[in-house]
Scaffold this motif. Sequence first.
Motif, short mmCIF file in Angstrom:
data_model
loop_
_atom_site.label_atom_id
_atom_site.label_comp_id
_atom_site.label_asym_id
_atom_site.label_seq_id
_atom_site.Cartn_x
_atom_site.Cartn_y
_atom_site.Cartn_z
N GLU A 33 0.82 -1.21 0.00
CA GLU A 33 0.00 0.00 0.00
C GLU A 33 0.86 1.26 0.00
OE1 GLU A 33 -3.36 0.22 2.59
OE2 GLU A 33 -3.84 -1.89 2.28
N ILE A 34 1.96 1.23 0.71
CA ILE A 34 2.89 2.37 0.71
C ILE A 34 3.45 2.57 -0.69
CG2 ILE A 34 5.10 3.23 1.59
CD1 ILE A 34 4.33 1.86 4.27
N LEU A 35 3.84 1.48 -1.32
CA LEU A 35 4.33 1.59 -2.70
C LEU A 35 3.25 2.12 -3.62
CD1 LEU A 35 6.49 -1.65 -2.93
CD2 LEU A 35 7.30 0.71 -2.85
N GLY A 36 2.01 1.72 -3.39
CA GLY A 36 0.89 2.22 -4.19
C GLY A 36 0.72 3.72 -4.03
N ILE A 37 0.84 4.20 -2.79
CA ILE A 37 0.75 5.64 -2.53
C ILE A 37 1.84 6.38 -3.30
CG2 ILE A 37 1.12 7.41 -0.74
CD1 ILE A 37 -0.21 5.37 1.23
N LEU A 38 3.07 5.87 -3.21
CA LEU A 38 4.18 6.52 -3.90
C LEU A 38 4.01 6.48 -5.41
CD1 LEU A 38 7.10 5.17 -1.68
CD2 LEU A 38 6.19 7.50 -1.72
N ARG A 39 3.55 5.33 -5.93
CA ARG A 39 3.34 5.22 -7.39
C ARG A 39 2.24 6.16 -7.85
NH1 ARG A 39 3.93 -0.85 -6.55
NH2 ARG A 39 6.13 -1.19 -7.02
N VAL A 64 11.99 12.22 -8.36
CA VAL A 64 12.37 12.08 -6.96
C VAL A 64 11.56 10.95 -6.32
CG1 VAL A 64 12.30 13.20 -4.68
CG2 VAL A 64 13.13 14.47 -6.67
N ILE A 65 10.26 10.93 -6.57
CA ILE A 65 9.40 9.89 -5.99
C ILE A 65 9.81 8.52 -6.52
CG2 ILE A 65 7.05 9.00 -5.83
CD1 ILE A 65 6.14 12.01 -6.04
N ASN A 66 10.08 8.43 -7.81
CA ASN A 66 10.50 7.14 -8.39
C ASN A 66 11.84 6.69 -7.83
OD1 ASN A 66 8.24 6.47 -9.98
ND2 ASN A 66 8.87 7.96 -11.51
N ALA A 67 12.71 7.64 -7.51
CA ALA A 67 13.99 7.28 -6.89
C ALA A 67 13.78 6.74 -5.48
CB ALA A 67 14.93 8.50 -6.87
N ILE A 68 12.82 7.29 -4.76
CA ILE A 68 12.49 6.79 -3.43
C ILE A 68 11.98 5.35 -3.54
CG2 ILE A 68 10.86 7.01 -1.50
CD1 ILE A 68 11.10 10.10 -1.93
N ASN A 73 13.70 3.27 0.42
CA ASN A 73 13.84 3.97 1.69
C ASN A 73 12.54 4.02 2.51
OD1 ASN A 73 16.46 4.50 1.07
ND2 ASN A 73 16.09 6.56 0.32
N SER A 74 11.41 4.17 1.85
CA SER A 74 10.18 4.39 2.61
C SER A 74 9.53 3.10 3.10
CB SER A 74 9.18 5.16 1.75
OG SER A 74 9.63 6.48 1.61
N VAL A 75 10.08 1.96 2.75
CA VAL A 75 9.49 0.71 3.24
C VAL A 75 10.52 -0.19 3.89
CG1 VAL A 75 7.45 0.69 1.78
CG2 VAL A 75 9.58 -0.23 0.91
N ARG A 76 11.75 0.25 3.96
CA ARG A 76 12.83 -0.50 4.61
C ARG A 76 12.88 -1.96 4.14
NH1 ARG A 76 11.66 2.04 10.23
NH2 ARG A 76 13.02 3.84 10.17
N ARG A 77 12.91 -2.13 2.85
CA ARG A 77 13.00 -3.49 2.31
C ARG A 77 14.35 -4.10 2.67
NH1 ARG A 77 11.72 -1.61 -3.43
NH2 ARG A 77 9.91 -0.41 -2.90
#
Length: 78
Positions: A33-39, A64-68, A73-77
């Motif tokens: 869901e976090i990846l969905g928000i970013l996409r 910038v968003i695509n680089a994240i 970084n935003s999901v600590r994979r």
Amino acid sequence: MSIASKHAGQAALSICEALLLAMNDRGLLPEHEILGILRDAAATHENATGTKEEMQDHRSVAGVINAIIAGGNSVRRL
């Protein structure tokens, strides 16, 4: 862009990233869901219209968003 605007944008990005990380850490939002928000956010900027300058700005924001997303970084994979 003024220095104040640049700093405000960087602060907002840091706060949003921290919120996404905290929501994932607390189990409030799963990684997909976090990846969905970013996409969705990136797609909004990729599809934006306006003047040539405005469109360049939107494409930069999408970058910038695509680089994240790519950096994880935003999901600590792991």
